[in-house]
Every structure is written in C-alpha cells, then in structure tokens.
Enzyme design. Structure first.
Site, PDB file in Angstrom:
ATOM      1  N   MET A 229      39.294  32.719  33.080  1.00 20.92           N
ATOM      2  CA  MET A 229      39.177  33.419  31.803  1.00 20.92           C
ATOM      3  C   MET A 229      40.569  33.687  31.261  1.00 20.92           C
ATOM      4  O   MET A 229      41.526  33.804  32.000  1.00 20.92           O
ATOM      5  CB  MET A 229      38.412  34.721  31.995  1.00 20.92           C
ATOM      6  CG  MET A 229      38.064  35.451  30.714  1.00 20.92           C
ATOM      7  SD  MET A 229      37.045  34.514  29.578  1.00 20.92           S
ATOM      8  CE  MET A 229      35.491  34.501  30.463  1.00 20.92           C
ATOM      9  N   CYS A 230      40.689  33.761  29.960  1.00 21.36           N
ATOM     10  CA  CYS A 230      41.974  33.887  29.283  1.00 21.36           C
ATOM     11  C   CYS A 230      42.674  35.204  29.615  1.00 21.36           C
ATOM     12  O   CYS A 230      42.076  36.150  30.114  1.00 21.36           O
ATOM     13  CB  CYS A 230      41.781  33.784  27.777  1.00 21.36           C
ATOM     14  SG  CYS A 230      40.830  32.344  27.238  1.00 21.36           S
TER      15      CYS A 230
END
Length: 394
Positions: free
Chosen positions: A1-2
C-alpha cells in the site's frame, strides 16, 4: 500500500533532507517499510512522485516529477532532490491497488495550483466508478488520464470545489496580487464533500445495511493543497475498523540528530548502525511555541516517538500559516465516545501500519485505544520495538 509525506515550512528545505537522507525517509519506506506488520508485500515499488512549489515568479503551479521506476532505483530522483529547495512538498511512493504501472497513475495529481494524493483504496470501486464518473462536470471527467481510483477521487474533489462556488480555475495570475489560495476552510469542505459523495455512491450499490461491510469499506487518507494551505484526511468508512496510519510533527527546525549515540540514546549497536551512504538520523527540534515546520507522513521519518502525534481516526488535519488544526469528520462512521474501539485487521490486510494514540503498533486482534484487553498493548509494543531495533542495528 502507498505511503505519502507532506512538508510545509516557513523556509525552503532541500528535498533530499526529507526524501533521501533520513534513515526512515519516504525513499526508504519504498523498499523497507518495516513498521508495517503485514510483511507479505513490504515494497512500495510501483512508481513514485514528488511535487513542490517554486518561486512565485515562475507561476503558481507546482512542479511535479513522477516515474514508474522504483524510487530506490532512480538516479534522477537523487540528482533532483539534492539540488532543489521548496517550502511546500508532497512525496508519494506507490503500491498498486487500482490501475496499471504508468506515469499517469503516479501521485501527486495536479490541476493548476492544486495538488492531491491518496493513500488507501475506495470500496466497491468497479461497481461505483461509472456513477462517480457520470456525476462529474465535463471538464473534470475529461481531465482524468490514468486508471486509478485516486485520480477519479481528485476529479470528484475538483467537481465538489466548483459546485461549492470556488472554481479551480479562479486562482490564476489574472486574479491579481494578494489572492493566495482558496483558504483552508474551502479545501476542507471540499474534501468532506468528496468523502460524502463516495460514501453515497457505495450506499447506492450495497444499500444501507451493506454500508461499512467488508466489500464496501474505503480507506481515504487524502492530502490536498492550493500552494498555501494543506488539508489531509485520515478516514475509514467503518465504525469498527481503524483507518490507515497518519502522523504529524511540528517544530522550529528539522536537523540531523548528531547527539543520539553521544547521549547514550542509541541502544545496542548504535555506533555501528547500518545505513545507506548519506543516510542520517533526524529530529524535529522545538525551541519555542512556534511551528516553523509541519510534517505529515504515513509513517514517521524519525524514531523519536515524542516527535510524532497520531492523527485521530476519521478526522482532518489542516495546516494554515503553520498552525495545525484537527477536526473530526462527523458522519455515520463517527463515534464521540473516547473509549470506542476499532479493529486493526482490515487496514493491515491492505498493508497499512495501525497505531493507537500511544504510538504502539496494533495487531489484527487488537482493538483501538482503551480496549482494556490484558496483554495486547505489551505484545504490540514488543512488535514495534523489535521493528525499530532492526532498523537501527541491522
């Protein structure tokens, strides 16, 4: 995930002091996000982007550099960051959830003087994408170039801004001197309306009973700026789950912490810390009550716990004139009960770090703060302590 990071300062700072040099910089998080308990996919290597504002003589629009090359492997990022300064910086490293690997899918996204980025994912995205797109004015519908839910969320934000009476084109050099941004209140209301609209589209698909259930939950950590004010959200569309982590730090100077080992604070192996060449430990220093610098980050850039404050779940953080303001997002997923507990499982399944107000990482079986479950806090504390120890001595 970012992962993302925001810098807002009274003075300009060299980009490398945030993006490259700190031991747990945003670049390091792209390949070694060790404070994340979900180790199945520890890399954020699906591209990156940095956006920053330059001298007003060059215009109000930010400069943005994006690439599909992993941040740790991009020599041009090092060259640029070591020779560029700015007083307002966005940085983002990406792990794909929606959209393929392309420059058009890399954050931050910009329109005129506005800049936007997202950490998380929108629930029921494939089912609501058409509804969202059809709700937009033609200008914002045609603006979207990529295929991410994040860029469509930005288009929706622009649409909400326009429909609130503040057209995104209104801040141009032709408006004359003295007009600096839309103001933090306008940006915050547009972010809240964007979240409300997305929740409404999902409700149309799943119904009232399905809103907030497994497939409909969204993680919407947004960050937006007009070049003056910054508004960030930490939000999850659930009453029982935690949002993805978000922290802020403020002070008078951001500097290398040269006294850690000398003061005996480095712990075992301090003198032989394993860092990449040029990496350093940093600290946010506060000499008085002023906040000359504000940092917002998905993960702390330093290991000084006292430097960082956890942004509460389902709230907005606003930076205006170096003042930080926190406001709750009051909707169906809000709880005014300070003892209300939330599970970390959903966000961790999406690869996010989850912490309580005491900055301890929560595991999937842990409730939120005040859960009162014997032994849980100790176990979580051991996990994060071990992660930090590895960062310092491996």
């Amino acid at each position: 995930m970012c992962r993302f990071m925001v810098y807002k300062g009274k003075d300009e700072i060299l980009l490398s002091e945030l993006i490259l040099n700190p031991t747990h910089s945003i670049l390091t998080q792209s390949f070694d996000s060790r404070l994340r308990l979900d180790r199945r996919r520890p890399h954020n290597g699906d591209g990156f982007g940095i956006g920053y504002y330059t001298s007003p003589t060059l215009g109000p629009d930010p400069c943005v550099f994006t690439s599909t090359i992993p941040a740790w492997n991009c020599i041009n990022l090092s060259r640029l960051a070591s020779k560029t300064t700015s007083s307002l910086i966005f940085a983002h490293v990406r792990a794909t959830t929606e959209g393929n690997l392309s420059d058009s899918n890399c954050h931050p996204f910009i329109y005129k003087n506005l800049m936007f980025m997202h950490n998380g994912g929108i629930g029921c995205w494939r089912a609501i994408k058409r509804r969202l797109a059809m709700s937009l004015e033609e200008q914002w519908f045609t603006l979207v170039q990529g295929s991410t839910d994040s860029e469509w969320a930005f288009a929706l934000f622009l649409d909400c801004l326009e429909k609130s009476g503040h057209h995104p084109d209104s801040l141009t050099p032709s408006t004359g001197p003295g007009q600096k941004g839309f103001g933090h209140s306008v940006l915050r209301k547009a972010i809240l309306k964007t979240i409300e609209q997305i929740n409404g589209f999902i409700k149309e698909v799943v119904g009232e009973e399905g809103l907030g259930t497994e497939d409909s939950r969204s993680l919407m950590n947004f960050a937006v700026t007009d070049g003056e004010s910054v508004v960030c959200s930490r939000y999850v569309s659930s009453r029982t789950d935690e949002a993805a982590s978000l922290f802020f730090s403020s002070g008078t100077s951001w500097r290398e912490n040269t006294g850690r080992c000398a003061e005996g604070k480095g712990g075992k192996g301090c003198g032989a810390q394993s860092k990449e060449p040029g990496q350093k430990d940093y600290v946010m220093e506060r000499r008085d009550k002023a906040s000359d610098i504000v940092l917002v980050a998905s993960e702390p850039l330093t290991f000084e716990r006292d430097n960082w404050v956890t942004v509460p779940t389902n709230s907005t953080l606003t930076i205006s004139n170096q003042t930080v303001m926190i406001h709750p997002i009051i909707d169906n997923f809000y709880s005014s009960n300070p003892a209300h507990t939330r599970s970390a499982g959903f966000a961790q399944a999406k690869g996010q770090t989850i912490t309580g107000p005491d900055k301890r990482v929560l595991n999937a079986n842990t409730g939120g703060s005040g859960s009162g479950r014997k032994g849980v806090g100790i176990e979580a504390g051991e996990v994060v302590s071990e992660a930090i120890r590895r960062l310092r001595v491996e």
